[in-house]
Structures are given as structure tokens and as C-alpha cells.
Motif scaffolding. Structure first.
Motif, PDB file in Angstrom:
ATOM      1  N   SER A   1       0.845  -1.210   0.000  1.00 24.51           N
ATOM      2  CA  SER A   1       0.000   0.000   0.000  1.00 24.51           C
ATOM      3  C   SER A   1       0.876   1.253   0.000  1.00 24.51           C
ATOM      4  O   SER A   1       1.991   1.271   0.533  1.00 24.51           O
ATOM      5  CB  SER A   1      -0.916   0.032   1.223  1.00 24.51           C
TER       6      SER A   1
ATOM      7  N   GLN B   1      -0.599   8.492  -0.479  1.00 24.38           N
ATOM      8  CA  GLN B   1      -1.887   8.600  -1.142  1.00 24.38           C
ATOM      9  C   GLN B   1      -2.577   7.239  -1.131  1.00 24.38           C
ATOM     10  O   GLN B   1      -1.929   6.206  -1.035  1.00 24.38           O
ATOM     11  CB  GLN B   1      -1.704   9.073  -2.583  1.00 24.38           C
ATOM     12  N   PRO B   2      -3.914   7.228  -1.206  1.00 26.75           N
ATOM     13  CA  PRO B   2      -4.619   5.950  -1.216  1.00 26.75           C
ATOM     14  C   PRO B   2      -4.389   5.203  -2.533  1.00 26.75           C
ATOM     15  O   PRO B   2      -4.172   5.807  -3.584  1.00 26.75           O
ATOM     16  CB  PRO B   2      -6.073   6.349  -1.047  1.00 26.75           C
TER      17      PRO B   2
END
Length: 387
Positions: A70, A74-75
Motif C-alpha cells: 500500500s 496517497q490511497p
């Protein structure tokens, strides 16, 4: 009355014989029926055992759990989703059969979102790995969502709105990607695990499934897609084979065993063996020179004769006890056949007789010893005269 009684007895015997014949027939039919039932169920058992031994598993399914890294700032995903699927069984080990061809397929559940529609095509890769982690084969295929126009999407949403509201249907598509069409298992280095990678970190999907399907050909194709026909043929072949074995075994054990003597050997009774030994001993006793004692004028001498014929000791004694004229005739006839004679002294005659008797005893006991020096002298003289 006598005729009536004999007639009744004859009828009674005929009825009894008829009943016995029917009894034997019924007994044979019962035995035959029981044997056929046993053969049938044995054939069914053999076919079922062969089916589960020869036929591999048609389809095997494993879920794919993707792993990724991940992003922190940022997502979203900062790496491509990857997964490792173990394709072994805890008990049997590998689930694939050597020499059998398989289809390897990945099913991905992807939502009909704008992101997936904008991404378009993406790449899906797969590695076939051995137990030591080495990649044996690698394959990559591209795929994407099925296209739907805005009008078709609006119509399907309106029509299936009740199902969508109650959750009976979802706005998603199952994308099937076939990575290997004819994958064949290697018996030396069997498949241990499969590595899957989605070569895009922006693809959205709910989940994925790995499926391996066996591609049957020949006998396996017939046994899988036409099970009743294959079962009938297989059970029939097994019944024919078992029936042949039963018939041959019954014929083999019902016939009396034949005692066949091997060539080169003959069964000889002890009495025959004894008589043969006695005959051999008698023949050995007749081999030494026979002794006759004709009387010549002016000298008491004895004639020693060497004969190759097979005479008994009684005949020689009877010939020695005959008269002078008969002995002369016998000597003349034997001399005409090639026999040789020599005149010896009475003392030598007695010593030769003792030697002959000793040789006869040695022949009966089966022992062989050297001949006395005097006997050798007599035989040497006889041979010198014959030459």
C-alpha cells in the motif's frame, strides 16, 4: 402278478433315475448361477477400482489471495498484486497426473466501474514452479471487461433494478483468462505451486479463483463423458476374463493328474535293480578265463580258456565234469570260433582257481582290486597264445 411287480419296479427305477437327473441338473444350475453372481460383482469391483485408479480428477479449484504494498502518501496500490497458490494435497502430494493435459484458468470478479472501464486492457501473468521454487513454465495473457454501451447499461440497470435492490444480482463481470491450454505434468519435477501476478496496480476486482481442468482423450474421454457405455464394456470384459479363468481352473483340477516320467529316466523296481546287479556280477565273473581240465596221455595237465561269451558258472562246471570225448568236441568247436588255449601245470590251475574265486567275491561286493601277480601271468600267457 410277477409281471405287474416287475413293471412297477421298472417304473419306480425310471422315476428315481429321472429324479436324480433333475436333481443333478438343478444342482448344476444353482452352482452356475452362484458362480455368475460372484463373477458379476467381482467384475463390478474390478471396474470401479480401475476407474478410480486410471481416471484423474476432472477439475480442481483454489482461491487466489493477492498480496500488494500500500501507498503511504496517497490511497491506492504502490505495487502489482501478486499471489502464490499451493496446488498440492496434504495426503497425496501433487494432484495432477503425469502425462495428462490440463487447462489452467483464472476467473476474476471485476466490477463495472469507471476505473476498470478507463483502464481497458491489462496483463495477467502465471508461473508454474517446482518444489524448490524454480519456474518451469511461464505464461501471460491480456484481458479486459466486456464492453457495454451507455444505452445498454441504462436499459439493463432499469430492467434488473429489483434484483439489484435486493442483492440477488450485482453490477459485475466474471472475466475468465485461460493461461495454459495444454499444460502437461512432468513426473520427474511435479508442479508444487503457482504464482499469479496482475501487471497493473490500478485494476479493481473483488476476488479471483484458479481452476485446473483435465482435457480427456481416448479411453478417459469415453469413461468420463459416456460412463454407462464404458461401464458396460468394462464389466463385460472383466466377466469374460474371470469366466475364462474359472473354466480353465475347473478343467485343470477336475481332470486326474497324469504322472509323466521325464525323458532319460525309467522307474525301476528294487527287485529289477537287484536282478540287474546280480546279472552284472555274473557277467563280470564270466569275464575271467574259464578253466577246463582235459587229460592228455603222459601228462596230467589242464587247459585254461579265455572266452568272450557270457556263460554262467554252472555251465563251466558242467562242461568240466563231462567226458573226454565231449570235452574234445567242445574244445575243437571253441577253437574254431577264435578261442585260444594253453597247457599249464596243476599247481598253477589251483592258484588260478583261487584267484577266480576271490575275484567273484570282490565283484559281488562292488569293490575293484588289483589282480594277483599269478593271475596276471596266466592271463598274459593266454593273450600271448591267442596272438
Amino acid at each position: 402278478m410277477a409281471l405287474l411287480g416287475s413293471y412297477i419296479d421298472d417304473k419306480r427305477k425310471a422315476a428315481w433315475n429321472y429324479l436324480q437327473s433333475w436333481q443333478s441338473t438343478v444342482y448344476s444350475m444353482v452352482v452356475l448361477g452362484a458362480t455368475m453372481v460372484v463373477i458379476f460383482w467381482a467384475s463390478v469391483f474390478l471396474y470401479i477400482s480401475f476407474y478410480f485408479t486410471f481416471m484423474p480428477q476432472e477439475s480442481v479449484t483454489w482461491p487466489i489471495h493477492f498480496q500488494y504494498r500500500s501507498c503511504v502518501e496517497q490511497p491506492g496500490l504502490c505495487s502489482n498484486p501478486t499471489a502464490t497458490v499451493g496446488v498440492t494435497d496434504p495426503v497425496r502430494g501433487t494432484v495432477l497426473v503425469g502425462g495428462q493435459q490440463y487447462r489452467v484458468v483464472v476467473d476474476m470478479d471485476m466490477p463495472e466501474s469507471l476505473t476498470n472501464q478507463k483502464i481497458g486492457m491489462f496483463l495477467l501473468s502465471m508461473d508454474m514452479r517446482s518444489q524448490d521454487g524454480k519456474a518451469m513454465q511461464r505464461s501471460s495473457r491480456s484481458t479486459m471487461l466486456r464492453y457495454k454501451s451507455p444505452l445498454l447499461h441504462t436499459i439493463s440497470t432499469v430492467v434488473f433494478a429489483p434484483f439489484l435492490l435486493y442483492g440477488w444480482q450485482e453490477e459485475k463481470q466474471t472475466v475468465t483468462v485461460e493461461l495454459f491450454t495444454q499444460y502437461e505434468e512432468n513426473p520427474v519435477t511435479p508442479l508444487w505451486e503457482i504464482g499469479v501476478e496482475v501487471a497493473s496496480r490500478h485494476v479493481e476486482f473483488y476476488g479471483a479463483t484458479l481452476r485446473i481442468h483435465a482435457t480427456f482423450t481416448g479411453l478417459r474421454y469415453l469413461m468420463y463423458y459416456y460412463p454407462m457405455v464404458a461401464a458396460s464394456i468394462g464389466i463385460g470384459i472383466c466377466m469374460i476374463f474371470l469366466s475364462t479363468v474359472v473354466i480353465v481352473s475347473w478343467y485343470q483340477f477336475s481332470e486326474p493328474a497324469l504322472m509323466i516320467q521325464p525323458q532319460g529316466r525309467s522307474s525301476v523296481s528294487p527287485a529289477t535293480t537287484t536282478s540287474t546287479k546280480v546279472e552284472k556280477v555274473t557277467m563280470k565273473q564270466t569275464d575271467p578265463p574259464s578253466i577246463t581240465a582235459p587229460t592228455l596221455p603222459g601228462l596230467s595237465t589242464t587247459v585254461i580258456k579265455t572266452s568272450k561269451g557270457k556263460e554262467s558258472e554252472a555251465d563251466r562246471r558242467r562242461g568240466s565234469e563231462e567226458g573226454k570225448d565231449d570235452q574234445g568236441d567242445e574244445d575243437s568247436s571253441r577253437s574254431s570260433e577264435g578261442d585260444s588255449f594253453e597247457l599249464v601245470a596243476p599247481s598253477q590251475l589251483k592258484r588260478a582257481a583261487r584267484v577266480v574265486g576271490r575275484r567273484g567275491l570282490e565283484a559281488e561286493e562292488g569293490e575293484e582290486e588289483d589282480v594277483n601277480e599269478e593271475d596276471m601271468v596266466v592271463r598274459h600267457r593266454v593273450q600271448s597264445v591267442s596272438t
